[in-house]
Design a protein around this motif. Structure first.
Motif, PDB file in Angstrom:
ATOM      1  N   GLY A  85       0.801  -1.221   0.000  1.00  0.00           N
ATOM      2  CA  GLY A  85       0.000   0.000   0.000  1.00  0.00           C
ATOM      3  C   GLY A  85       0.831   1.267   0.000  1.00  0.00           C
ATOM      4  N   TYR A  86       2.148   1.112  -0.006  1.00  0.00           N
ATOM      5  CA  TYR A  86       3.025   2.270  -0.077  1.00  0.00           C
ATOM      6  C   TYR A  86       3.106   2.777  -1.513  1.00  0.00           C
ATOM      7  N   THR A  87       3.302   4.074  -1.663  1.00  0.00           N
ATOM      8  CA  THR A  87       3.530   4.627  -2.992  1.00  0.00           C
ATOM      9  C   THR A  87       4.947   4.241  -3.440  1.00  0.00           C
ATOM     10  N   PRO A  88       5.217   4.273  -4.753  1.00  0.00           N
ATOM     11  CA  PRO A  88       6.582   4.005  -5.207  1.00  0.00           C
ATOM     12  C   PRO A  88       7.605   4.942  -4.559  1.00  0.00           C
ATOM     13  N   GLN A  89       7.196   6.190  -4.311  1.00  0.00           N
ATOM     14  CA  GLN A  89       8.105   7.151  -3.681  1.00  0.00           C
ATOM     15  C   GLN A  89       8.413   6.764  -2.232  1.00  0.00           C
ATOM     16  N   GLN A  90       7.417   6.209  -1.527  1.00  0.00           N
ATOM     17  CA  GLN A  90       7.662   5.736  -0.163  1.00  0.00           C
ATOM     18  C   GLN A  90       8.556   4.494  -0.159  1.00  0.00           C
ATOM     19  N   VAL A  91       8.361   3.635  -1.152  1.00  0.00           N
ATOM     20  CA  VAL A  91       9.163   2.410  -1.244  1.00  0.00           C
ATOM     21  C   VAL A  91      10.655   2.744  -1.344  1.00  0.00           C
ATOM     22  N   VAL A  92      10.986   3.788  -2.099  1.00  0.00           N
ATOM     23  CA  VAL A  92      12.400   4.114  -2.326  1.00  0.00           C
ATOM     24  C   VAL A  92      12.933   5.156  -1.347  1.00  0.00           C
ATOM     25  N   PHE A  93      12.105   5.640  -0.465  1.00  0.00           N
ATOM     26  CA  PHE A  93      12.521   6.670   0.498  1.00  0.00           C
ATOM     27  C   PHE A  93      13.785   6.257   1.266  1.00  0.00           C
ATOM     28  N   PRO A  94      13.866   5.011   1.789  1.00  0.00           N
ATOM     29  CA  PRO A  94      15.076   4.624   2.518  1.00  0.00           C
ATOM     30  C   PRO A  94      16.345   4.653   1.657  1.00  0.00           C
ATOM     31  N   ASN A 136       6.770   3.477 -11.796  1.00  0.00           N
ATOM     32  CA  ASN A 136       8.105   4.047 -11.663  1.00  0.00           C
ATOM     33  C   ASN A 136       8.145   5.087 -10.534  1.00  0.00           C
ATOM     34  N   PRO A 137       9.116   4.986  -9.613  1.00  0.00           N
ATOM     35  CA  PRO A 137       9.179   5.939  -8.498  1.00  0.00           C
ATOM     36  C   PRO A 137       9.574   7.348  -8.905  1.00  0.00           C
ATOM     37  N   LEU A 138       9.993   7.532 -10.162  1.00  0.00           N
ATOM     38  CA  LEU A 138      10.391   8.864 -10.617  1.00  0.00           C
ATOM     39  C   LEU A 138       9.231   9.631 -11.249  1.00  0.00           C
ATOM     40  N   ILE A 139       8.043   9.007 -11.317  1.00  0.00           N
ATOM     41  CA  ILE A 139       6.866   9.700 -11.846  1.00  0.00           C
ATOM     42  C   ILE A 139       6.538  10.881 -10.935  1.00  0.00           C
ATOM     43  N   GLY A 140       6.255  12.031 -11.546  1.00  0.00           N
ATOM     44  CA  GLY A 140       5.976  13.247 -10.784  1.00  0.00           C
ATOM     45  C   GLY A 140       7.084  14.262 -10.998  1.00  0.00           C
ATOM     46  N   PRO A 141       7.014  15.391 -10.290  1.00  0.00           N
ATOM     47  CA  PRO A 141       8.046  16.421 -10.455  1.00  0.00           C
ATOM     48  C   PRO A 141       9.422  15.869 -10.114  1.00  0.00           C
ATOM     49  N   ASN A 142      10.418  16.205 -10.936  1.00  0.00           N
ATOM     50  CA  ASN A 142      11.779  15.747 -10.672  1.00  0.00           C
ATOM     51  C   ASN A 142      12.453  16.672  -9.668  1.00  0.00           C
ATOM     52  N   GLY A 147      18.756  13.995  -8.856  1.00  0.00           N
ATOM     53  CA  GLY A 147      19.204  13.403 -10.108  1.00  0.00           C
ATOM     54  C   GLY A 147      18.486  14.007 -11.296  1.00  0.00           C
ATOM     55  N   PRO A 148      18.844  13.568 -12.515  1.00  0.00           N
ATOM     56  CA  PRO A 148      18.278  14.142 -13.739  1.00  0.00           C
ATOM     57  C   PRO A 148      16.840  13.695 -13.998  1.00  0.00           C
ATOM     58  N   ARG A 149      16.153  14.445 -14.817  1.00  0.00           N
ATOM     59  CA  ARG A 149      14.773  14.123 -15.181  1.00  0.00           C
ATOM     60  C   ARG A 149      14.681  12.759 -15.878  1.00  0.00           C
ATOM     61  N   PHE A 150      15.639  12.478 -16.771  1.00  0.00           N
ATOM     62  CA  PHE A 150      15.612  11.236 -17.546  1.00  0.00           C
ATOM     63  C   PHE A 150      16.913  10.447 -17.338  1.00  0.00           C
ATOM     64  N   THR A 211      13.189  -3.441  -8.343  1.00  0.00           N
ATOM     65  CA  THR A 211      13.329  -2.504  -9.460  1.00  0.00           C
ATOM     66  C   THR A 211      13.107  -1.044  -9.050  1.00  0.00           C
ATOM     67  N   PRO A 212      12.130  -0.718  -8.191  1.00  0.00           N
ATOM     68  CA  PRO A 212      12.005   0.695  -7.797  1.00  0.00           C
ATOM     69  C   PRO A 212      13.235   1.222  -7.075  1.00  0.00           C
ATOM     70  N   GLU A 213      13.801   0.391  -6.151  1.00  0.00           N
ATOM     71  CA  GLU A 213      14.977   0.829  -5.410  1.00  0.00           C
ATOM     72  C   GLU A 213      16.165   1.051  -6.341  1.00  0.00           C
ATOM     73  N   VAL A 214      16.322   0.171  -7.331  1.00  0.00           N
ATOM     74  CA  VAL A 214      17.440   0.307  -8.273  1.00  0.00           C
ATOM     75  C   VAL A 214      17.270   1.559  -9.129  1.00  0.00           C
ATOM     76  N   ILE A 215      16.046   1.817  -9.559  1.00  0.00           N
ATOM     77  CA  ILE A 215      15.784   3.030 -10.352  1.00  0.00           C
ATOM     78  C   ILE A 215      16.150   4.274  -9.549  1.00  0.00           C
ATOM     79  N   ALA A 216      15.727   4.324  -8.287  1.00  0.00           N
ATOM     80  CA  ALA A 216      16.027   5.484  -7.443  1.00  0.00           C
ATOM     81  C   ALA A 216      17.531   5.607  -7.199  1.00  0.00           C
ATOM     82  N   ALA A 217      18.198   4.482  -6.982  1.00  0.00           N
ATOM     83  CA  ALA A 217      19.643   4.512  -6.749  1.00  0.00           C
ATOM     84  C   ALA A 217      20.383   5.050  -7.965  1.00  0.00           C
TER      85      ALA A 217
END
Length: 267
Positions: A85-94, A136-142, A147-150, A211-217
């Motif tokens: 139930g966490y958002t992708p952004q919460q998943v990668v917060f740590p 994707n946890p990068l959806i939304g304002p960058n 990090g970069p937008r893309f 995959t979300p954590e790797v994308i954020a990293a």
């Protein structure tokens, strides 16, 4: 979000006078690696402001700081999932907080279902690429400071570390598989047709995390190495249970701990 990340990192620094070089995320049944860490401090997730709390059995729910393989590490004994139930952004917060604490490398692990029919239960698969089917946890304002937008995901799993892992595995006599990890939302185990689909699109193993954590990293320029423990074989048609996945993860955990420890020495 950036202010919350910085605030949480500041809280942890005030509690623990330790600057980690490497972050480690431990998947289902793989928390035993923490026993190999020469621990200097630990924090329960519930103590940390804005940190999610793991709700899944087999995920202890604490940050461990200490030495492993001669390197300063911070290990997440328990991770967070989109299906909780966490958002992708919460998943990668740590992961973002660990970057603020100083990590330059992230070692990720997970329990996964085998899609490649040459694999066997208990195998360690070094992740060479992934297919992300989780939002994707990068959806939304960058946030440009992070990090970069893309961000380029061409080298999501560092090729140099994969080559080092091959040499370590040969020296330590640790059998390894190599392949593409598919990250799905869960929480259901996959149907036979879904396993067939994952195989058709190039997957070798499938799970519900990573995959979300790797994308954020990678968004933040952190170098990543990943391992999947094959805890069940999806295309056999046999039913999977969470208890079985945990059990197989524990069995393979000792080999994964040795691989991680020896690879850390090579950094």
């Amino acid at each position: 979000m950036l202010d919350r990340i910085k605030s949480t990192a500041c809280f942890i620094r005030n509690k623990v006078a330790f600057e980690p070089e490497v972050g480690i995320i431990l998947g289902t049944g793989l928390g035993g690696l923490a026993d190999g860490i020469d621990t200097v401090a630990s924090l329960d997730y519930r103590e940390i402001p804005d940190f999610p709390v793991s709700t899944v059995e087999g995920h202890r729910g604490r940050l461990i700081f200490g030495m492993l393989g001669g390197k300063k590490v911070v290990a997440m004994q328990g991770r967070f999932h989109y299906y909780e139930g966490y958002t992708p952004q919460q998943v990668v917060f740590p992961v973002r907080v660990m970057k603020m604490l100083g990590i330059r490398y992230l070692f990720v692990s997970n329990a996964s279902g085998g899609v490649n029919e040459t694999f066997r239960t208990g195998d360690l698969m070094v992740i060479t690429d992934h297919i992300n089917l989780i939002p994707n946890p990068l959806i939304g304002p960058n946030i440009a400071e992070l990090g970069p937008r893309f961000p380029d995901m061409n080298d999501a799993y560092n090729h140099e570390l994969i080559e080092k892992a091959k040499r370590v595995a040969a020296r330590e006599e640790i059998p390894l598989r190599f392949g593409c990890y598919v990250g799905g939302t869960g929480p259901t185990y996959e149907t036979q047709k879904e396993y067939g689909y994952f195989k058709a699109i190039g997957g070798d193993a499938v799970g519900m995390s990573t995959t979300p954590e790797v994308i954020a990293a990678r968004h933040m320029g952190v170098t990543v190495f990943g391992v999947s423990v094959i805890t069940n074989m999806g295309l056999t048609g046999l039913k999977s249970t969470h208890e079985e996945v945990q059990e197989e993860g524990i069995k393979a955990g000792k080999r994964m701990t040795r691989l991680f420890t020896e690879l850390l020495k090579e950094l």
